[in-house]
Design a protein around this motif. Structure first.
Motif, short mmCIF file in Angstrom:
data_model
loop_
_atom_site.label_atom_id
_atom_site.label_comp_id
_atom_site.label_asym_id
_atom_site.label_seq_id
_atom_site.Cartn_x
_atom_site.Cartn_y
_atom_site.Cartn_z
N CYS A 1 -3.38 21.02 12.24
CA CYS A 1 -2.54 20.23 11.49
C CYS A 1 -1.93 19.61 12.70
O CYS A 1 -1.57 19.78 13.69
N VAL A 2 -1.41 18.39 12.15
CA VAL A 2 -0.52 17.42 13.03
C VAL A 2 0.66 16.94 12.24
O VAL A 2 0.72 17.14 11.22
N LEU A 3 1.68 16.58 13.16
CA LEU A 3 3.11 16.29 12.57
C LEU A 3 2.94 14.60 12.81
O LEU A 3 2.57 14.00 13.86
N ALA A 4 3.37 13.88 11.71
CA ALA A 4 3.24 12.48 11.74
C ALA A 4 4.72 11.87 11.15
O ALA A 4 5.42 12.43 10.36
N VAL A 5 5.22 11.12 12.11
CA VAL A 5 6.35 10.67 12.05
C VAL A 5 6.68 9.19 12.22
O VAL A 5 6.16 8.43 13.11
N ASP A 6 7.33 8.80 11.07
CA ASP A 6 7.28 7.27 10.94
C ASP A 6 8.69 6.67 11.05
O ASP A 6 9.61 7.10 9.88
N LEU A 7 9.11 6.33 12.32
CA LEU A 7 10.67 6.15 12.41
C LEU A 7 10.95 4.68 12.06
O LEU A 7 10.32 3.81 12.75
N GLY A 8 11.79 4.35 11.03
CA GLY A 8 12.17 2.98 10.70
C GLY A 8 13.63 2.60 11.17
O GLY A 8 14.08 3.54 12.08
N VAL A 9 14.04 1.62 10.85
CA VAL A 9 15.39 1.16 11.48
C VAL A 9 16.37 2.03 10.32
O VAL A 9 17.51 2.39 11.00
N THR A 10 15.99 2.16 9.09
CA THR A 10 17.16 2.77 8.34
C THR A 10 16.77 3.96 7.64
O THR A 10 17.31 4.56 6.73
N SER A 11 15.49 4.43 7.89
CA SER A 11 15.07 5.73 7.14
C SER A 11 13.92 6.34 8.24
O SER A 11 13.17 5.58 9.22
N VAL A 12 13.54 7.53 7.94
CA VAL A 12 12.54 8.13 8.63
C VAL A 12 11.68 9.01 7.54
O VAL A 12 12.43 9.42 6.92
N ASP A 13 10.38 9.03 7.78
CA ASP A 13 9.67 10.03 7.11
C ASP A 13 8.63 10.79 7.96
O ASP A 13 8.19 10.41 8.97
N VAL A 14 8.55 11.80 7.47
CA VAL A 14 7.91 12.86 8.52
C VAL A 14 6.87 13.51 7.59
O VAL A 14 7.04 13.96 6.33
N ALA A 15 5.57 13.85 8.07
CA ALA A 15 4.79 14.57 7.12
C ALA A 15 3.93 15.52 8.05
O ALA A 15 3.86 15.34 9.43
N VAL A 16 3.39 16.40 7.31
CA VAL A 16 2.42 17.32 8.06
C VAL A 16 1.04 17.09 7.69
O VAL A 16 0.87 16.92 6.28
N THR A 17 -0.04 16.67 8.26
CA THR A 17 -1.43 16.22 7.42
C THR A 17 -2.42 17.47 8.18
O THR A 17 -2.15 18.22 9.39
N ASP A 18 -3.61 17.38 7.45
CA ASP A 18 -4.53 18.09 8.05
C ASP A 18 -5.38 17.20 9.14
O ASP A 18 -4.85 16.04 9.41
N LEU A 19 -6.48 17.93 9.86
CA LEU A 19 -7.19 16.94 10.72
C LEU A 19 -8.01 15.76 10.46
O LEU A 19 -8.68 14.93 11.18
N SER A 20 -7.91 15.41 9.04
CA SER A 20 -8.55 14.32 8.21
C SER A 20 -7.23 13.27 7.89
O SER A 20 -7.63 12.39 7.00
N ALA A 21 -6.08 13.66 8.53
CA ALA A 21 -4.87 12.74 7.94
C ALA A 21 -4.59 12.90 6.48
O ALA A 21 -3.71 11.93 5.93
N GLN A 22 -5.07 14.04 5.71
CA GLN A 22 -4.57 14.41 4.47
C GLN A 22 -3.22 14.63 4.65
O GLN A 22 -2.91 15.76 5.17
N ILE A 23 -2.25 13.98 3.65
CA ILE A 23 -1.05 14.68 3.71
C ILE A 23 -0.86 16.11 2.96
O ILE A 23 -1.05 16.05 1.84
N LEU A 24 -0.13 17.08 3.70
CA LEU A 24 -0.03 18.40 3.07
C LEU A 24 1.23 18.52 2.73
O LEU A 24 1.75 19.10 1.77
N ALA A 25 2.21 17.95 3.29
CA ALA A 25 3.71 17.78 2.86
C ALA A 25 4.30 16.85 3.67
O ALA A 25 4.04 16.46 4.59
#
Ligand SMILES: [Zn+2]
Length: 388
Positions: free
Chosen positions: A75-99
């Protein structure tokens, strides 16, 4: 990745992106000897990266055994850091979001508090998905500013005070895996291309507070000599009425000072609209409110004049609009199309598609995941996985 290569990494890439589904198709695609392909596929199966499953259609003789990528191999961790918010996801190796989980932040608080919050959110999504830090194969991070891609350090980011030269990868030390950091627009561009990728030339234009452009050449992000390719927000746009608008970069009449989200809010307030955020202007336009519609359409026309020049220069197959202002949809597109088709050379404009992203709020996370997955499954890493 060149289609002529038959390295283990290349074979895995072809199956993972759906270009080949059997040993025979890999042989046809790469031109490599059947024995070579078979031996490497067996190694990839032994390493848990490929699986055999089912039978394909026969084209004469025994039907082929189908191959598929084992996206649960990590799995990989994906972090989308914005100016006013952050979204963090863990996905499998096909980029399917697990949580996934999001949280408000203020990027101007600096790297210490913001990355501590990211760390807390990352532990939470892993726990939610029933995973541990040891399961994480790579981390991908998108940030709203320029990054030196090779080191993961922001470079004089204008809206991220205190972040210049901060080693962002060091915040993820507990995962003991590679960490990839890039600007949010390049990351969103990867997300728009999806798991299968693309062989096309595409411009992914983000219109939010600022305006930026991910440049995809033949399916690959083009970063330029210093990594600042696609920084179209500060292209000078002459104003027909001779007015000058100061940009946060210190120059006058930059594209984002005239047509970015901040400019849209400023002009809406000046026109007497009862709004306090760009989001409200965009929502009013999407609901058909006349004055808001005209402001968004006018921003579209201004963005379109710059895109028309880019179309003449770059001749892309597609332009995809994303970011908060792009959620206005039709009125923004109408303004952009008017300017682009009116000003581009006919040959470049003939087959050009201009669309709005299907999932602008997701492409940051999916793109960060894909950046991490591509890094984790590069040639060298796949060779190491096979050797283990
Ligand atoms: Zn500027």
């Amino acid at each position: 990745m060149a289609t002529s290569s038959a390295s283990a990494g290349a074979l895995l890439h072809h199956v993972r992106t759906g270009r080949a589904r059997s040993r025979a198709e890999l042989v046809a695609l790469t031109g490599a000897a059947r024995n070579t392909v078979s031996a490497r596929v067996d190694q990839l199966i032994a390493a848990g990266l490929l699986e055999e499953g089912g039978r394909g259609w026969s084209t004469g003789g025994r039907p082929p055994t189908l191959l598929r990528f084992n996206s649960r191999a990590g799995c990989v961790l994906a972090v989308d850091l914005g100016v006013t918010s952050v979204d963090v996801a863990v996905t499998d190796l096909s980029a399917q979001i697990l949580a996934t989980v999001g949280h408000p932040i203020d990027i101007a608080d600096g790297p210490g508090p913001v990355l501590a919050e990211v760390d807390r959110l990352a532990q939470r999504v892993l726990a939610e998905a029933g995973l541990t830090p040891a399961d994480v194969c790579a981390v991908g991070v998108g940030i709203p500013g320029p990054v030196e891609f090779s080191t993961g350090r922001p470079s004089h980011p204008p809206i991220m005070p205190g972040w210049h030269d901060h080693p962002i990868p060091s915040a993820f030390g507990r995962y003991e895996c590679p960490v990839y950091v890039d600007n949010d627009v390049n990351v969103m561009a990867l997300g728009e291309m999806g798991v299968a990728g693309s062989a096309q030339d595409v411009l992914v234009v983000k219109v939010g507070t600022g305006i930026g452009c991910g440049v995809i050449v033949d399916g690959t992000v083009y970063r330029g000599a210093q990594g600042s390719a696609g920084d179209i927000g500060h292209i000078h746009v002459p104003q027909p009425d001779g007015r000058t608008v100061l940009c946060r970069c210190g120059n006058e009449n930059c594209l984002e000072a005239i047509a970015g989200g901040g400019a849209l809010l400023r002009d809406a307030v000046a026109a007497g609209l009862p709004v306090t955020s760009t989001r409200e202007v965009v929502e009013r336009a999407a609901q058909g409110d006349g004055p808001a519609l005209e402001l968004v359409r006018s921003a579209g026309r201004t963005i379109g004049t710059v895109l028309a020049a880019l179309v003449n220069f770059f001749n892309p197959h597609r332009i995809v609009m994303t970011g908060g202002v792009a959620q206005a949809g039709a009125p923004l597109l109408a303004g952009i199309r008017e300017a682009v088709y009116g000003r581009s050379m006919p040959l470049a404009a003939r087959a050009l598609e201009i669309t709005v992203s299907d999932a602008p709020d997701l492409s940051g996370r999916v793109g960060a995941a894909l950046m991490a997955i591509e890094g984790y499954l590069d040639e060298d890493s796949v060779l190491q996985a096979i050797a283990r």
